[in-house]
Design an enzyme around this catalytic site. Structure first.
Site, PDB file in Angstrom:
ATOM      1  N   LEU A  34      47.283   7.808  17.749  1.00  0.00           N
ATOM      2  CA  LEU A  34      47.647   7.035  16.489  1.00  0.00           C
ATOM      3  C   LEU A  34      46.414   7.172  15.592  1.00  0.00           C
ATOM      4  O   LEU A  34      45.158   7.571  16.062  1.00  0.00           O
ATOM      5  CB  LEU A  34      48.014   5.817  16.577  1.00  0.00           C
ATOM      6  CG  LEU A  34      49.115   5.586  17.466  1.00  0.00           C
ATOM      7  CD1 LEU A  34      49.460   4.015  17.726  1.00  0.00           C
ATOM      8  CD2 LEU A  34      50.419   6.247  16.947  1.00  0.00           C
ATOM      9  N   SER A  35      46.618   7.388  14.457  1.00  0.00           N
ATOM     10  CA  SER A  35      45.404   7.352  13.315  1.00  0.00           C
ATOM     11  C   SER A  35      44.287   6.352  13.868  1.00  0.00           C
ATOM     12  O   SER A  35      42.986   6.670  13.432  1.00  0.00           O
ATOM     13  CB  SER A  35      45.839   6.886  12.112  1.00  0.00           C
ATOM     14  OG  SER A  35      46.364   5.735  11.844  1.00  0.00           O
ATOM     15  N   GLU A  36      44.654   5.093  14.273  1.00  0.00           N
ATOM     16  CA  GLU A  36      43.626   4.300  14.706  1.00  0.00           C
ATOM     17  C   GLU A  36      44.207   3.321  16.095  1.00  0.00           C
ATOM     18  O   GLU A  36      45.198   2.853  16.096  1.00  0.00           O
ATOM     19  CB  GLU A  36      43.081   3.009  13.698  1.00  0.00           C
ATOM     20  CG  GLU A  36      41.920   3.506  12.878  1.00  0.00           C
ATOM     21  CD  GLU A  36      42.403   4.514  11.872  1.00  0.00           C
ATOM     22  OE1 GLU A  36      41.356   5.301  11.286  1.00  0.00           O
ATOM     23  OE2 GLU A  36      43.536   4.792  11.271  1.00  0.00           O
ATOM     24  N   THR A  37      43.331   3.012  16.800  1.00  0.00           N
ATOM     25  CA  THR A  37      43.524   2.082  17.949  1.00  0.00           C
ATOM     26  C   THR A  37      42.478   1.085  17.856  1.00  0.00           C
ATOM     27  O   THR A  37      41.241   1.476  17.912  1.00  0.00           O
ATOM     28  CB  THR A  37      43.463   2.901  19.323  1.00  0.00           C
ATOM     29  OG1 THR A  37      44.464   3.923  19.454  1.00  0.00           O
ATOM     30  CG2 THR A  37      43.470   1.983  20.587  1.00  0.00           C
ATOM     31  N   HIS A  70      44.488  -1.237   7.994  1.00  0.00           N
ATOM     32  CA  HIS A  70      45.618  -1.478   8.406  1.00  0.00           C
ATOM     33  C   HIS A  70      45.599  -1.836   9.895  1.00  0.00           C
ATOM     34  O   HIS A  70      46.420  -2.617  10.556  1.00  0.00           O
ATOM     35  CB  HIS A  70      46.523  -0.089   8.165  1.00  0.00           C
ATOM     36  CG  HIS A  70      46.633   0.848   9.198  1.00  0.00           C
ATOM     37  ND1 HIS A  70      45.527   1.968   9.168  1.00  0.00           N
ATOM     38  CD2 HIS A  70      46.948   1.206  10.431  1.00  0.00           C
ATOM     39  CE1 HIS A  70      45.659   2.632  10.222  1.00  0.00           C
ATOM     40  NE2 HIS A  70      46.633   2.369  10.933  1.00  0.00           N
TER      41      HIS A  70
END
Length: 610
Positions: A34-37, A70
């Site tokens: 994902l874009s961020e973990t 986010h």
């Protein structure tokens, strides 16, 4: 995994950070893809239910970043609304960007404070290679750079529209190659919002600004919603617009369509389904993952949705092409049917008229011949003579008997009466009009089976060939000849010897010459069951081939029709009693089949296909 309004993030709760190495943290983030973990670490050991201070770290699939908005909202959502008691109203996070505070907002919202990273003006020449991949020069208003976040802010000209921003397709791989120094880690493209340029919400209210964010250097080609980028763009637009409260929205080509709804979990009715379990082939919620799907293969819901949408789109295109092809074939078939029907009707009408005219002409000739016949007058004369002879017979006078006999001679009575009757030939050929209209027929002298004809030998020649299977005339002095294995050109000149020149080695059963007046030779192959075209350059190309049948004869008509005789594969010489199918096929000069006539072993036509 927590699905925010537009951008998912994986939230991992860590009780003991020492148990996870840096490599393991990055490996987990890469697997989540994902874009961020985000990792929430209970450094105070107060537990996630009652605690309100934690350490927070953010990882992209390739590296750790200093701030992510986010993912922080997702972390607060997990703590406030899934784990913590209602008494916990605030969470404090220690991060690489400093302390961050999140608070509950009525009824189920979250507020958080972020730092400001105001950008400075940026010289265009320093980043020219990167800039030309991002936005055309005539659409750039100004350039700005944030040193603390390593983000480049590109403001679009005010004449640009929201659609132009959403339509941008920068090559993110080329962007990385154009800026390998590490100076830039992300590019923000932003546009001032107005009603005229389409930057409005569903109610028609204008946004203060909109933006897109690209960070391929951090393994994120495009981040649809990013809080860290807003620490730069928010600071910039607050200064430009002289406002402390800004209304904006992030936009992305991936999220400009209607949001996908995955529904509530059937087991945990208050939980949103946010993962796709490949092993169970179903969507599940976070509690399902922790309870029964820990060892299963989990895929992000948006990813599986895109895969399924892509599969459906491909099927739709496939069926559209098939339907179009079928409709096209049907349309062509209908057109051919109408054309053929029209031709048949026209030929029928023309043939009926010509045959009617021909019949009328024959009847007219018959009537004329009967009118001009001498049968009637001959009959009257004979009747008168008979009356005189009868009177003479009944008379007793010898002188009358003698005079009558001297007047009438036997020759008059015994002459050939058949010459007085008209002759009607029922098998006469059709008129030239019929021949010209309905085919390449030629009027030839008919030789009846029992009629003897005389053949005159014009000349004879002796060749060195052991066997001649077929001779085709080229001119008065030249001929094509085939034997068992080759094709020859034979030239005959008066007073000179026979000249034989081999053209090509080929095993053939028949040949025909001058198709479409190009001096090409049609050859019926003895073994392959094909008819080939031999060009003057001696190159061969296929003219005809039919599975299960072998050609035995070829003929080219004066109007360039190619007539081919074929038979079922087997021995060439077949007795008349052998049960074999034979066909006569008519082609045009281009090899397109026009008619097929099939005959049984007795020579009776079994079918015709046109």
């Amino acid at each position: 995994m927590i699905q925010t309004e537009r951008n998912p993030a994986a939230v991992c709760l860590v009780n003991n950070e020492k148990l996870l190495s840096e490599e393991k943290l990055q490996q987990i983030a890469a697997e989540m893809n994902l874009s961020e973990t985000v990792y929430i670490i209970d450094t105070c050991q107060t537990g996630f239910t009652l605690g309100d201070r934690f350490r927070i770290r953010w990882f992209t699939p390739t590296n750790e970043v200093n701030l992510c908005g986010h993912a922080t909202v997702a972390s607060a959502s997990v703590l406030f609304y899934q784990l913590s008691k209602q008494s916990v109203r605030q969470n404090n996070f220690d991060s690489a960007s400093g302390p961050l505070i999140t608070e509950r907002a009525h009824p189920n919202g979250i507020t958080m404070n972020f730092p400001l990273n105001p950008p400075e003006n940026q010289d265009e020449e320093e980043i020219a290679n990167l800039l030309q991949l991002v936005l055309p020069k005539n659409k750039i208003h100004s350039l700005h750079y944030s040193q603390s976040t390593k983000k480049l802010l590109v403001r679009m000209s005010d004449h640009c529209t929201r659609l132009e921003l959403e339509s941008l397709r920068p090559d993110t791989t080329a962007m990385m190659n154009a800026e390998p120094t590490g100076k830039v880690k992300g590019v923000i493209i932003t546009l001032k919002g107005t009603i005229d340029n389409g930057c409005v919400d569903k109610a028609g209210e204008a946004y203060d600004f909109i933006s897109r964010y690209f960070a391929p250097w951090n393994g994120i080609p495009e981040d649809p919603v990013t809080g860290s980028a807003h620490t730069v763009s928010g600071a910039y637009w607050s200064e430009v617009l002289q406002k402390k409260s800004l209304y904006d929205v992030g936009t992305s080509i991936e999220y400009t369509y209607k949001e996908i709804e995955y529904g509530k979990c059937s087991l945990h009715v208050n939980q949103e389904r946010c993962w796709y379990c490949k092993d169970c082939d179903s969507f599940v919620c976070l509690k399902c993952v922790s309870e029964t799907h820990q060892q299963h293969v989990l895929i992000d819901t948006d990813q599986i949705h895109k895969e399924k949408v892509s599969q459906v789109s491909k099927l739709i295109e496939l069926y559209k092409r098939k339907i179009t092809s079928i409709r096209t074939i049907k349309k062509i078939g209908q057109k051919k049917y109408e054309e053929s029907k029209k031709k048949i009707i026209e030929r029928k009408e023309d043939l009926t008229k010509l045959l009617d005219d021909h019949s009328k002409h024959m009847l007219y000739q018959l009537e004329e011949k009967c009118k001009t016949s001498e049968i009637g007058s001959k009959s009257e004369d004979l009747s008168k003579t008979l009356d005189l002879l009868l009177n003479c017979q009944r008379s007793k006078r010898a002188d009358l008997l003698l005079g009558t006999l001297n007047t009438f001679q036997d020759a008059d009575v015994h002459q050939d009466q058949t010459a007085c009757f008209p002759r009607f030939v029922m098998g006469r050929p059709l008129s030239p009009k019929l021949i010209e209209k309905f085919g390449s027929f030629r009027e030839e002298t008919v030789v009846y089976p029992n009629e003897e004809i005389e053949l005159l030998l014009k000349s004879s020649h002796i060749t060195s060939l052991q066997m001649i299977k077929r001779i085709v005339e080229i001119s008065d002095e030249k001929f094509y000849v085939i034997d068992e294995s080759s094709l020859y050109c034979v030239e005959i000149k008066k007073g000179e010897k026979l000249h034989i020149k081999k053209i090509v080695d080929i095993k053939a059963v028949d040949i025909s010459f001058d198709i479409t007046k190009t001096k090409e030779i049609l050859i019926a192959m003895a073994k392959e069951g094909k008819i080939m075209v031999l060009k003057p350059s001696l190159k061969m190309k296929l003219f005809f081939s039919r599975s299960g049948f072998s050609p035995s004869a070829i003929h080219i008509t004066k109007d360039d029709k190619v007539i081919v005789g074929v038979r079922e594969e087997g021995e060439l010489e077949v007795s008349s009693d052998e049960d074999s199918r034979r066909q006569i096929i008519v082609f045009d000069k281009n090899g397109q089949e026009e008619n097929v006539f099939e005959y049984d072993k007795r020579g009776n036509a079994s079918f015709q296909r046109q």
